[in-house]
Design an enzyme around this catalytic site. Structure first.
Site, PDB file in Angstrom:
ATOM      1  N   HIS A   1      92.453  11.522 121.289  1.00 16.44           N
ATOM      2  CA  HIS A   1      93.837  11.899 121.524  1.00 16.44           C
ATOM      3  C   HIS A   1      94.460  11.078 122.648  1.00 16.44           C
ATOM      4  O   HIS A   1      95.603  10.647 122.561  1.00 16.44           O
ATOM      5  CB  HIS A   1      93.867  13.396 121.859  1.00 16.44           C
ATOM      6  CG  HIS A   1      95.221  13.956 122.103  1.00 16.44           C
ATOM      7  ND1 HIS A   1      96.051  14.362 121.085  1.00 16.44           N
ATOM      8  CD2 HIS A   1      95.895  14.201 123.251  1.00 16.44           C
ATOM      9  CE1 HIS A   1      97.169  14.819 121.588  1.00 16.44           C
ATOM     10  NE2 HIS A   1      97.119  14.735 122.899  1.00 16.44           N
TER      11      HIS A   1
ATOM     12  N   HIS B   1     101.797  17.846 117.287  1.00 11.90           N
ATOM     13  CA  HIS B   1     101.058  18.985 117.822  1.00 11.90           C
ATOM     14  C   HIS B   1     100.437  19.725 116.640  1.00 11.90           C
ATOM     15  O   HIS B   1     100.770  20.869 116.362  1.00 11.90           O
ATOM     16  CB  HIS B   1     102.004  19.888 118.623  1.00 11.90           C
ATOM     17  CG  HIS B   1     101.499  20.168 119.996  1.00 11.90           C
ATOM     18  ND1 HIS B   1     101.832  21.274 120.716  1.00 11.90           N
ATOM     19  CD2 HIS B   1     100.632  19.474 120.773  1.00 11.90           C
ATOM     20  CE1 HIS B   1     101.220  21.242 121.892  1.00 11.90           C
ATOM     21  NE2 HIS B   1     100.487  20.163 121.946  1.00 11.90           N
TER      22      HIS B   1
END
Lengths: 230, 722
Positions: free
Chosen positions: B33, B79
């Site tokens: 990430h 998200h």
């Protein structure tokens, strides 16, 4: 001519109203931060839309407790024109300056769209340039805009001509009697759910057609220039 | 968790054994990430320079020059994992995160967009998970964006069963500022490091690591809690502080919390930091230093300020009631020295932290691609009207007002073209406008990740051009399953190659982007899902063009319609078959048609323009009739095509096609001929309120406006349960 735009933490249409008054319609407007005590300089006050205090507990309820609202109440008693738009309307109701209550929309959803309202009262500082039954194309954007009021008080609103605008053709939120805006008995304090500041520039209207919503602010300008002259 | 290789590398670089805090910090920063360890090698190849690019892709937002000192900042993030577990909070905090990247540049956020992906709503009932996710993601975005007063002006929504029990939530934001007011991150020895906003708590612990593996458990503690009211205060306070020249450098806290923020900021300003963790204001007492370092509590920012400016900074933050703490100071070079009550507890080079050892992933063409049929046999169609109404009622095509009405899309007085049309148009000033659109097509990308991605780029640019804008920048968000699977990694590489080829050819720079891997549940990986955003500029208000036709308009189509129905909505909803003939983009044709339409618009010859892709000509013409509440009569025989059947002609999704309406057909004819475009005049707009499509006299479609509109509004009925 000086119009104060009262800004609470979380207000978010303050800059829009400022732009429209100063840059589009030529009413001098200034911001008033909610902790400021001096509001004596203003000829009128506008409580803009937004989410004061994040709409926590209930829309407008926390802002209604702030000290500046006490000062606003005094000014209202003295007859100063005071306009609450959307969250500003919610604050005025929570502060007891206007009767009734604004509850969550009947569909329990935020609703942002253009619709039509019609004019029921042209004897206020905000509607004197409009004609009775005029139709105005204007957007709404709210989650807690369902105007409710008890039957006896509703009767009183009608008797005193306090219903200023009603939604036309559709009831977007389940408001009693399609009410979109009301004023106090004296007519100097008005609250409305739709956003006139979003309908004064033709380029922003969905059809790019001219809306007469700007007349709400221009009525105020008209009222103040007569008032100041006299 | 660090891999064995990474662990060895770390020890070697440190020259010692890392302690547990250091391992936690590295684990967050070296997560996929944050580190892009599987993608960085390829992301670096994206063309990112151009005459308007002031800041290219990087940690925060990209910056584009709009002329006359105006700059536009743009950023996109997703998200996905958090939203799949807790859709309301996950989506809301996604909005919050991307907004903070915009204010980190010293610009005011002026618009939000989102691209959402869910499992199909077919047969959705009250307990359907897809419906629950969809409803709550939309509400999360609405409640957050509405409260902070930033309009959500558009997006792209797609439903596909590869997103079963999962969802993609991509949020893009644009900001507006002045060139000379951009925050040029810098720091000097002795500058104060200030952490402001939400007290740090136990929410979102290990969120970055959570997002860097498959979604196999519903780890709700890794999802953060949204507070849009605080975000609104932070926006205003930051802009006011920037205006007062209080801020030397700034960075928001996102994935990996304080740990990633400090290491990336230290790397950005090229200085070392000394941090005292006991100074951090926290939600509860007794947080361990590890928790403080990696908590992902939302609505927090780190500012580097000159000591002399502290009193001004203090005044502004007090005005807005925002808590802050001075957590350390700038000291030396390239070193994060972390103290807790005066005792050194971690000491790592930030250079080491932000440069995770890159992974060499294996890549292999997926097996499934070899099994895809190229030719299929379909039954004859008896009633095309039914098929068209079916297409319009498909939530991938139909009206998404149920979504857009929940967003305040008008606050800020900039939204000229509202959500749901080709692209959204935002006013910068009276004669300058920005057009923006997000597009994606996972069905195409699944069957052909290269041409599928080219198609997304082509479509996003076309949508922006339809509004009268010239594309000036691209953002991309590349979403795939696990990069450890060579067959998935292959699709990622194909996709990124498409972006490189397209942007090089069109000379449009990539100004921001993200890569998100591990988008899989225990069921399956998602289809390759790149999302492309195109930003366009309109420099004359009279060039703004809508998709609303007028009575008397003559309709033209630009571009040839090929028999390209692989991954089309038509085949997907009617055949459920995997058929491989995905629309191919010919870059030369694409550019020629784009320039031609832009030329026509800029010469005032276009009354309305509409992109023709998802759902084909059939739905594009129906959409025009619906948006104008008018009738349209078209002879399909005139459409340049090589289709063997009427339904293929109606629903093929070939790219590079436009439908335009004009009042000056002769001039349009002349210009398009001179530019060697493939085009033809196909019909007229009239008052009948009937969509009438025939093929040289034979009636194919005849539907009144009311029927079209009813079908088109199906999503309202599904979601409101009516």
């Amino acid at each position: 001519m000086k119009v104060g735009i009262v800004v609470f933490p979380g207000s978010n249409c303050d800059r829009d109203v400022y732009h429209v008054l100063n840059d589009v319609l030529g009413l001098g407007a200034q911001y008033v931060w909610h902790t400021e005590k001096a509001i004596n300089d203003f000829d009128a006050l506008i409580l803009p839309g937004g989410f004061s205090y994040g709409d926590r507990l209930r829309a407008g309820v926390i802002a209604a407790q702030s000290p500046i609202v006490e000062a606003i109440k005094k000014k209202a008693d003295e007859g100063l024109p005071i306009l609450g738009i959307c969250n500003g309307f919610q604050i005025l109701v929570e502060a007891g300056l206007l009767p009734g209550a604004l509850m969550r929309n009947d569909k329990l959803q935020f609703s942002c769209k253009w619709l039509k309202i019609e004019v029921l009262n042209v004897n206020t500082p905000f509607t004197n340039l409009l004609r009775l039954n005029d139709e105005i194309s204007i957007p709404i954007a709210h989650g807690e805009g369902r105007y409710v009021i008890g039957d006896d008080k509703l009767h009183h609103l009608y008797e005193n001509n306090q219903i200023v605008f009603k939604y036309k053709d559709q009831n977007p939120n389940g408001s009693t009697e399609m009410i979109a805006a009301i004023c106090n008995e004296e007519g100097n304090v008005m609250g409305l759910m739709p956003h006139p500041e979003r309908a004064t520039e033709t380029i922003l209207s969905p059809t790019h057609a001219k809306s007469n919503a700007g007349l709400i602010f221009l009525s105020l300008k008209n009222f103040l220039s007569n008032y100041i002259k006299n | 968790m660090l891999t064995r290789k990474e662990d060895i590398y770390l020890r070697e670089k440190l020259g010692r054994k890392p302690n547990l805090l250091e391992i936690d910090m590295i684990d967050a920063e070296w997560s996929e990430h944050c580190s892009y360890k599987s993608s960085r090698k390829y992301v670096k190849l994206l063309p990112s320079s151009g005459k308007r690019v002031i800041v290219g892709p990087g940690y925060d937002a990209g910056v584009l020059d709009l002329g006359n000192d105006d700059v536009l900042t743009v950023h996109i993030e997703s998200h996905n994992h958090p939203s799949a577990v807790e859709p309301y909070g996950g989506a809301a905090t996604g909005v919050g995160g991307v907004i903070r990247d915009i204010i980190s540049m010293g610009t005011r956020p002026i618009a939000l967009l989102n691209a959402l992906r869910f499992s199909s709503l077919n047969g959705a009932n009250k307990t359907s998970k897809a419906k629950w996710l969809f409803k709550n993601v939309v509400k999360g975005i609405a409640d957050y964006g509405n409260c902070i007063g930033i309009p959500t002006v558009g997006g792209d929504i797609e439903f596909d069963d590869s997103f079963k029990d999962y969802c993609l939530v991509d949020v893009a934001a644009i900001g507006l500022g002045k060139k000379d007011k951009l925050i040029a991150n810098h720091a000097n020895d002795g500058d104060l490091i200030v952490l402001a906003g939400n007290p740090t708590g136990k929410d979102g612990i290990r969120g970055a690591s959570f997002a860097s593996k498959l979604l196999d458990e519903e780890d709700r503690s890794a999802v953060q809690i949204p507070d849009p009211f605080l975000e609104k205060l932070i926006i205003e306070a930051t802009i006011e502080a920037a205006k007062n020249n209080c801020i030397n450098a700034i960075k928001d806290l996102g994935g990996g919390g304080l740990s990633c923020c400090l290491s990336e900021l230290s790397h950005l300003v090229n200085r070392g930091f000394e941090i005292e963790l006991s100074s951090v204001h926290t939600k509860v007492a007794g947080l361990s230093p590890n928790e403080i370092m990696i908590s992902e509590s939302q609505e927090r920012m780190v500012y580097i300020i000159n000591k002399q400016k502290l009193s001004t900074f203090d005044k502004i933050f007090n005005k807005y009631g925002i808590t802050y703490s001075i957590i350390g100071k700038v000291h030396g070079q390239d070193n994060l020295n972390i103290l807790f009550h005066g005792k050194a507890i971690a000491n790592i080079s930030c250079n080491l932290m932000v440069n995770a050892p890159l992974c060499n992933r294996k890549s292999k063409k997926p097996e499934y691609l070899k099994k895809i049929k190229k030719k299929i046999v379909l039954d004859k169609i008896r009633d095309y009207n039914i098929i068209l109404l079916d297409m319009l009622s498909n939530p991938n095509i139909g009206n998404k007002n149920w979504v857009y009405q929940q967003y305040d899309h008008e606050v800020g007085l900039r939204t000229v073209i509202k959500p749901g049309a080709n692209a959204s148009v935002i006013k910068i000033n009276d004669n300058k406008f920005v057009s923006i659109k997000l597009d994606g097509n996972s069905k195409h990308c699944y069957l052909d990740p290269y041409h599928g991605t080219l198609g997304c780029l082509s479509e996003a640019c076309r949508n922006v051009i339809c509004t009268g804008a010239e594309p000036i920048g691209i953002i991309d968000h590349l979403q795939f399953g696990s990069p450890e699977n060579p067959q998935i990694y292959w699709t990622f590489k194909e996709s990124i190659e498409a972006i490189i080829d397209f942007c090089n050819f069109m000379k449009i720079p990539v100004v921001g982007g993200k890569v998100s891997f591990y988008n899989e549940t225990m069921n399956s990986p998602i289809k390759p899902s790149p999302i492309i955003g195109t930003i366009g500029l309109i420099e004359d208000r009279w060039h703004i063009t809508t998709n609303v036709p007028n009575v008397g308009d003559t309709l033209f189509i630009l571009g040839q319609t090929n028999e390209e129905l692989g991954g089309s909505e038509y085949f997907d909803s009617h055949l459920h078959s995997k058929y491989g003939n995905v629309p191919m983009v010919d870059l030369e044709t694409d550019r020629r048609n784009n320039l031609a339409v832009l030329h026509l618009i800029q010469n005032g010859l276009v009354d309305c323009a509409h992109d023709c892709s998802k759902g084909g000509i059939g739905t594009a013409l129906a959409e025009l009739a619906i948006s104008g509440k008018l009738g349209i009569t078209v002879d399909l025989k005139k459409v340049p095509n090589n289709c063997s059947r009427y339904d293929y002609l109606l629903f093929s999704e070939t790219h590079s096609r436009f439908i335009i309406g004009t009042r000056q057909p002769d001039k349009v004819n002349k210009i398009l001929s001179s530019r060697n475009c493939i085009f033809s005049e196909i019909g007229k707009v009239d008052r009948t309120k009937i969509l009438n499509l025939c093929y040289s006299g034979k009636e194919i479609i005849n539907l009144p406006y009311d029927d079209l509109n009813l079908g088109y509004n199906t999503m309202n009925h599904i979601m409101n349960g009516t």
